[in-house]
Design a protein around this motif. Structure first.
Motif, PDB file in Angstrom:
ATOM      1  N   ARG A  62       0.817  -1.221   0.000  1.00 55.72           N
ATOM      2  CA  ARG A  62       0.000   0.000   0.000  1.00 55.72           C
ATOM      3  C   ARG A  62       0.850   1.270   0.000  1.00 55.72           C
ATOM      4  NH1 ARG A  62      -1.926   4.032  -0.567  1.00 55.72           N
ATOM      5  NH2 ARG A  62      -3.948   4.883   0.094  1.00 55.72           N
ATOM      6  N   TRP A  63       1.884   1.311   0.841  1.00 54.53           N
ATOM      7  CA  TRP A  63       2.618   2.562   1.020  1.00 54.53           C
ATOM      8  C   TRP A  63       4.091   2.500   0.612  1.00 54.53           C
ATOM      9  CZ3 TRP A  63      -0.850   1.274   5.149  1.00 54.53           C
ATOM     10  CH2 TRP A  63      -1.987   2.084   5.209  1.00 54.53           C
ATOM     11  N   GLY A  64       4.643   1.326   0.428  1.00 50.81           N
ATOM     12  CA  GLY A  64       6.051   1.237   0.059  1.00 50.81           C
ATOM     13  C   GLY A  64       6.976   1.560   1.215  1.00 50.81           C
ATOM     14  N   GLU A  65       8.083   2.197   0.903  1.00 48.89           N
ATOM     15  CA  GLU A  65       9.124   2.429   1.904  1.00 48.89           C
ATOM     16  C   GLU A  65       8.828   3.646   2.785  1.00 48.89           C
ATOM     17  OE1 GLU A  65      11.673   0.146   2.198  1.00 48.89           O
ATOM     18  OE2 GLU A  65      10.306  -0.765   0.755  1.00 48.89           O
ATOM     19  N   PRO A  66       9.216   3.574   4.066  1.00 49.77           N
ATOM     20  CA  PRO A  66       9.114   4.765   4.915  1.00 49.77           C
ATOM     21  C   PRO A  66      10.138   5.814   4.491  1.00 49.77           C
ATOM     22  CG  PRO A  66      10.258   3.005   6.077  1.00 49.77           C
ATOM     23  CD  PRO A  66       9.758   2.416   4.791  1.00 49.77           C
ATOM     24  N   ALA A  67       9.966   7.021   4.963  1.00 48.67           N
ATOM     25  CA  ALA A  67      10.915   8.092   4.655  1.00 48.67           C
ATOM     26  C   ALA A  67      12.309   7.705   5.128  1.00 48.67           C
ATOM     27  CB  ALA A  67      10.472   9.388   5.330  1.00 48.67           C
ATOM     28  N   ALA A  68      13.319   8.196   4.438  1.00 49.72           N
ATOM     29  CA  ALA A  68      14.696   7.804   4.741  1.00 49.72           C
ATOM     30  C   ALA A  68      15.069   8.056   6.195  1.00 49.72           C
ATOM     31  CB  ALA A  68      15.660   8.544   3.812  1.00 49.72           C
ATOM     32  N   ARG A  69      14.570   9.149   6.765  1.00 43.15           N
ATOM     33  CA  ARG A  69      14.966   9.470   8.147  1.00 43.15           C
ATOM     34  C   ARG A  69      14.414   8.471   9.161  1.00 43.15           C
ATOM     35  NH1 ARG A  69      11.208  13.299   6.675  1.00 43.15           N
ATOM     36  NH2 ARG A  69       9.306  13.460   7.951  1.00 43.15           N
ATOM     37  N   TRP A  70      13.392   7.688   8.742  1.00 47.37           N
ATOM     38  CA  TRP A  70      12.812   6.690   9.642  1.00 47.37           C
ATOM     39  C   TRP A  70      13.157   5.255   9.221  1.00 47.37           C
ATOM     40  CZ3 TRP A  70      11.493   9.260  13.664  1.00 47.37           C
ATOM     41  CH2 TRP A  70      10.896  10.507  13.568  1.00 47.37           C
ATOM     42  N   HIS A  71      14.013   5.101   8.240  1.00 45.54           N
ATOM     43  CA  HIS A  71      14.264   3.777   7.673  1.00 45.54           C
ATOM     44  C   HIS A  71      15.491   3.126   8.324  1.00 45.54           C
ATOM     45  CE1 HIS A  71      14.153   0.487   4.930  1.00 45.54           C
ATOM     46  NE2 HIS A  71      13.340   1.079   4.085  1.00 45.54           N
ATOM     47  N   PRO A  72      15.316   2.004   9.037  1.00 43.15           N
ATOM     48  CA  PRO A  72      16.453   1.357   9.698  1.00 43.15           C
ATOM     49  C   PRO A  72      17.560   0.917   8.734  1.00 43.15           C
ATOM     50  CG  PRO A  72      14.384   0.481  10.530  1.00 43.15           C
ATOM     51  CD  PRO A  72      14.035   1.329   9.355  1.00 43.15           C
ATOM     52  N   MET A 108      21.489   1.774   8.836  1.00 46.24           N
ATOM     53  CA  MET A 108      22.570   0.802   8.695  1.00 46.24           C
ATOM     54  C   MET A 108      23.588   1.274   7.666  1.00 46.24           C
ATOM     55  SD  MET A 108      20.372  -2.761   8.577  1.00 46.24           S
ATOM     56  CE  MET A 108      19.279  -3.237   9.917  1.00 46.24           C
ATOM     57  N   GLY A 109      23.102   1.747   6.541  1.00 44.25           N
ATOM     58  CA  GLY A 109      23.992   2.209   5.489  1.00 44.25           C
ATOM     59  C   GLY A 109      24.866   3.364   5.937  1.00 44.25           C
ATOM     60  N   ARG A 110      24.283   4.315   6.653  1.00 42.75           N
ATOM     61  CA  ARG A 110      25.058   5.459   7.124  1.00 42.75           C
ATOM     62  C   ARG A 110      26.107   5.041   8.144  1.00 42.75           C
ATOM     63  NH1 ARG A 110      19.797   9.463   7.819  1.00 42.75           N
ATOM     64  NH2 ARG A 110      19.562   9.980   5.581  1.00 42.75           N
ATOM     65  N   LEU A 134      27.515   2.063   8.378  1.00 42.49           N
ATOM     66  CA  LEU A 134      28.546   1.318   7.651  1.00 42.49           C
ATOM     67  C   LEU A 134      29.442   2.250   6.853  1.00 42.49           C
ATOM     68  CD1 LEU A 134      26.264  -1.609   6.495  1.00 42.49           C
ATOM     69  CD2 LEU A 134      28.385  -1.911   7.787  1.00 42.49           C
ATOM     70  N   GLU A 135      28.866   3.283   6.281  1.00 39.75           N
ATOM     71  CA  GLU A 135      29.670   4.250   5.534  1.00 39.75           C
ATOM     72  C   GLU A 135      30.684   4.939   6.444  1.00 39.75           C
ATOM     73  OE1 GLU A 135      28.997   7.946   2.391  1.00 39.75           O
ATOM     74  OE2 GLU A 135      27.385   7.376   3.768  1.00 39.75           O
ATOM     75  N   HIS A 136      30.230   5.318   7.634  1.00 39.82           N
ATOM     76  CA  HIS A 136      31.129   5.990   8.581  1.00 39.82           C
ATOM     77  C   HIS A 136      32.244   5.062   9.044  1.00 39.82           C
ATOM     78  CE1 HIS A 136      32.529   8.579  11.798  1.00 39.82           C
ATOM     79  NE2 HIS A 136      32.378   7.564  12.640  1.00 39.82           N
ATOM     80  N   VAL A 137      31.891   3.851   9.450  1.00 40.08           N
ATOM     81  CA  VAL A 137      32.904   2.906   9.932  1.00 40.08           C
ATOM     82  C   VAL A 137      33.838   2.503   8.793  1.00 40.08           C
ATOM     83  CG1 VAL A 137      33.278   0.599  10.883  1.00 40.08           C
ATOM     84  CG2 VAL A 137      31.468   2.063  11.805  1.00 40.08           C
ATOM     85  N   GLY A 138      33.288   2.315   7.597  1.00 34.40           N
ATOM     86  CA  GLY A 138      34.125   1.956   6.460  1.00 34.40           C
ATOM     87  C   GLY A 138      35.132   3.016   6.109  1.00 34.40           C
ATOM     88  N   SER A 139      34.776   4.288   6.333  1.00 31.54           N
ATOM     89  CA  SER A 139      35.693   5.378   5.988  1.00 31.54           C
ATOM     90  C   SER A 139      36.934   5.411   6.871  1.00 31.54           C
ATOM     91  CB  SER A 139      34.956   6.717   6.087  1.00 31.54           C
ATOM     92  OG  SER A 139      34.625   7.024   7.441  1.00 31.54           O
ATOM     93  N   MET A 173      27.891  -2.731   0.522  1.00 32.31           N
ATOM     94  CA  MET A 173      28.741  -1.555   0.671  1.00 32.31           C
ATOM     95  C   MET A 173      30.218  -1.882   0.823  1.00 32.31           C
ATOM     96  SD  MET A 173      26.341   0.822   3.130  1.00 32.31           S
ATOM     97  CE  MET A 173      27.410   2.251   2.923  1.00 32.31           C
ATOM     98  N   TRP A 174      30.523  -3.030   1.427  1.00 29.82           N
ATOM     99  CA  TRP A 174      31.915  -3.382   1.723  1.00 29.82           C
ATOM    100  C   TRP A 174      32.431  -4.570   0.914  1.00 29.82           C
ATOM    101  CZ3 TRP A 174      32.703  -3.363   7.796  1.00 29.82           C
ATOM    102  CH2 TRP A 174      32.432  -2.077   8.284  1.00 29.82           C
ATOM    103  N   GLY A 175      31.543  -5.403   0.418  1.00 28.60           N
ATOM    104  CA  GLY A 175      31.966  -6.695  -0.136  1.00 28.60           C
ATOM    105  C   GLY A 175      32.469  -6.628  -1.563  1.00 28.60           C
ATOM    106  N   TYR A 176      33.433  -5.771  -1.836  1.00 27.12           N
ATOM    107  CA  TYR A 176      33.988  -5.624  -3.189  1.00 27.12           C
ATOM    108  C   TYR A 176      35.460  -6.045  -3.215  1.00 27.12           C
ATOM    109  CZ  TYR A 176      29.815  -3.132  -4.649  1.00 27.12           C
ATOM    110  OH  TYR A 176      28.522  -2.809  -4.951  1.00 27.12           O
ATOM    111  N   PRO A 177      35.875  -6.802  -4.234  1.00 26.29           N
ATOM    112  CA  PRO A 177      37.271  -7.273  -4.315  1.00 26.29           C
ATOM    113  C   PRO A 177      38.191  -6.254  -4.982  1.00 26.29           C
ATOM    114  CG  PRO A 177      36.011  -8.224  -6.099  1.00 26.29           C
ATOM    115  CD  PRO A 177      35.032  -7.393  -5.296  1.00 26.29           C
ATOM    116  N   GLY A 178      38.166  -5.028  -4.519  1.00 25.20           N
ATOM    117  CA  GLY A 178      39.012  -4.010  -5.128  1.00 25.20           C
ATOM    118  C   GLY A 178      38.618  -2.627  -4.666  1.00 25.20           C
TER     119      GLY A 178
END
Length: 317
Positions: free
Chosen positions: A20-30, A34-36, A38-43, A190-195
Motif C-alpha cells: 500500500r505505502w512502500g518504503e518509509p521516509a529515509a529518516r525513519w528507515h532502519p 545501517m547504510g550510514r 557502515l559508511e562511517h565505519v568503512g571510511s 557496501m563493503w563486499g567488493y574485491p578491489g
C-alpha cells in the motif's frame, strides 16, 4: 496467541503496508541507518589504496561489522521482548508488522525494475540511467538487450535479498534474525567488493562482510530458486543447478538461473557468466513477464511462511 501466530499476522500486516505505502521516509528507515553507520565505519577501516595481504584491515573491519551488528540486533531483541510480553496479541501483531516492514521491500523493487522498461521506451540513455539505480556495474556501454538482461538479473537476485531471505530469517529468528540479515546484506553491498570502490580498497576490509552475507544467504537463495522453479513449472532442475554454479557468487546464481529458465531467456554478464545460453535474447515485455513470475513467487513464499508459523502455533497449543 503463541509467538509464531503473532508473527504470522505481523508478516501479513508488513506485506500489506509494503504493497500500500512502500518504503518509509529515509529518516525513519532502519536500513538507511545501517547504510550510514557502515559508511562511517568503512571510511576509517578500509585503506585508500591497494595493499597486499592486509590482515589488520580484515580484523578491524570484522570488529566494526560485529559492533554495528550488535548495535542494531540488540534493540530488536529488546523491542520484540517488550512487545510480546506487555501487549495483547492484536497490538503486538500490529507493532511487529510495522517494525518488520522496513526489513522487506517488494513494492520498491518491482517499481524500480519496471521503470527500466518504461525508461527504455523513451531512450537507451534513460534506460541505462534507470538501471544504474539497481546495479553497480558500468551501465553506459550496455545495449537495450543488455539493459533488460541486467534488470531481470537484479530482480531475481533482489527477490531473494529484499524479500525471501528476510522472511526466512524472520521465521528462524524473529525480528532480530531479520534485522541481522538485512544488516549483513547491506554491509556486503557496501563493503563486499574485491578491489577499489568509493575511494577505498575493500579486498581485505570487505572479506568478513562478504562471507557473512554468503553464509546467511545460502539457504534463502536456494529457496528462492526452488520457488521460482515451481511457480514457472520448469522441468529442467539439472539445468538450473548447473547454470547456478557458473556465477562467481555462491548464492546469486541460483535465483538468476531459475529466472532465466522460467523466462526461457539467456542472461549474461560480459566476460563473467552466461546463464541458459540456449534461451532467447531479452526483448521488450520480458521485464514485465519476470515481474509477474516474481510476484507469484512472492505470494507462494508468503503463504508457505504463514502456514509454517500457523502450524507451529497450532502444534504448540
Amino acid at each position: 496467541m503463541q509467538t509464531s501466530g503473532i508473527f504470522a499476522v505481523a508478516l501479513l500486516i508488513a506485506l500489506a503496508i509494503d504493497l500500500r505505502w512502500g518504503e518509509p521516509a529515509a529518516r525513519w528507515h532502519p536500513v538507511v541507518w545501517m547504510g550510514r553507520a557502515l559508511e562511517h565505519v568503512g571510511s576509517v577501516t578500509a585503506p585508500t589504496e591497494p595493499t597486499g595481504r592486509d590482515l589488520r584491515s580484515f580484523w578491524r573491519a570484522a570488529l566494526g561489522w560485529s559492533v554495528l551488528a550488535l548495535a542494531f540486533v540488540v534493540p530488536a531483541v529488546l523491542l520484540q521482548t517488550f512487545i510480546l510480553s506487555h501487549t495483547p496479541w492484536w497490538l503486538a501483531s500490529a507493532l511487529l508488522g510495522v517494525l518488520i516492514k522496513p526489513m522487506l521491500s517488494w513494492r520498491m523493487l518491482r517499481d524500480e525494475v519496471m521503470a527500466v522498461e518504461n525508461a527504455l521506451d523513451r531512450s537507451l540513455h534513460e534506460g541505462q540511467t534507470q538501471l544504474g539505480r539497481l546495479v553497480s556495474r558500468d551501465v553506459h556501454a550496455l545495449s537495450a538487450m543488455q539493459v533488460r538482461e541486467s534488470a531481470i538479473e537484479s530482480l531475481a537476485e533482489n527477490l531473494n535479498d529484499s524479500v525471501v531471505a528476510p522472511v526466512f530469517w524472520l521465521v528462524v529468528g524473529g525480528l532480530p534474525g531479520m534485522v541481522l540479515y538485512r544488516f549483513a546484506n547491506t554491509a556486503d553491498a557496501m563493503w563486499g567488493y574485491p578491489g577499489m570502490r568509493g575511494g577505498r580498497y575493500w579486498q581485505w576490509a570487505g572479506k568478513w562482510a562478504a562471507r557473512a552475507d554468503d553464509v546467511l544467504s545460502w539457504i534463502p537463495a536456494r529457496i528462492t530458486a526452488v520457488a521460482l522453479w515451481l511457480v514457472s513449472r520448469c522441468e529442467r532442475w539439472d539445468d538450473l543447478a548447473r547454470s547456478a554454479r557458473r556465477t562467481p557468487s555462491p548464492n546469486s546464481g541460483w535465483p538468476m538461473a531459475a529466472m532465466a529458465l522460467a523466462l526461457d531467456v539467456c542472461l549474461s554478464k560480459p566476460d563473467v557468466y552466461v546463464l541458459h545460453p540456449d534461451g532467447q535474447r531479452a526483448a521488450p515485455g520480458d521485464i514485465a513477464r519476470a515481474v509477474a513470475i516474481a510476484s507469484r513467487t512472492l505470494g507462494c513464499v508468503m503463504i508457505a511462511a504463514v502456514l509454517f508459523l500457523v502450524s507451529t502455533w497450532v502444534v504448540r497449543t
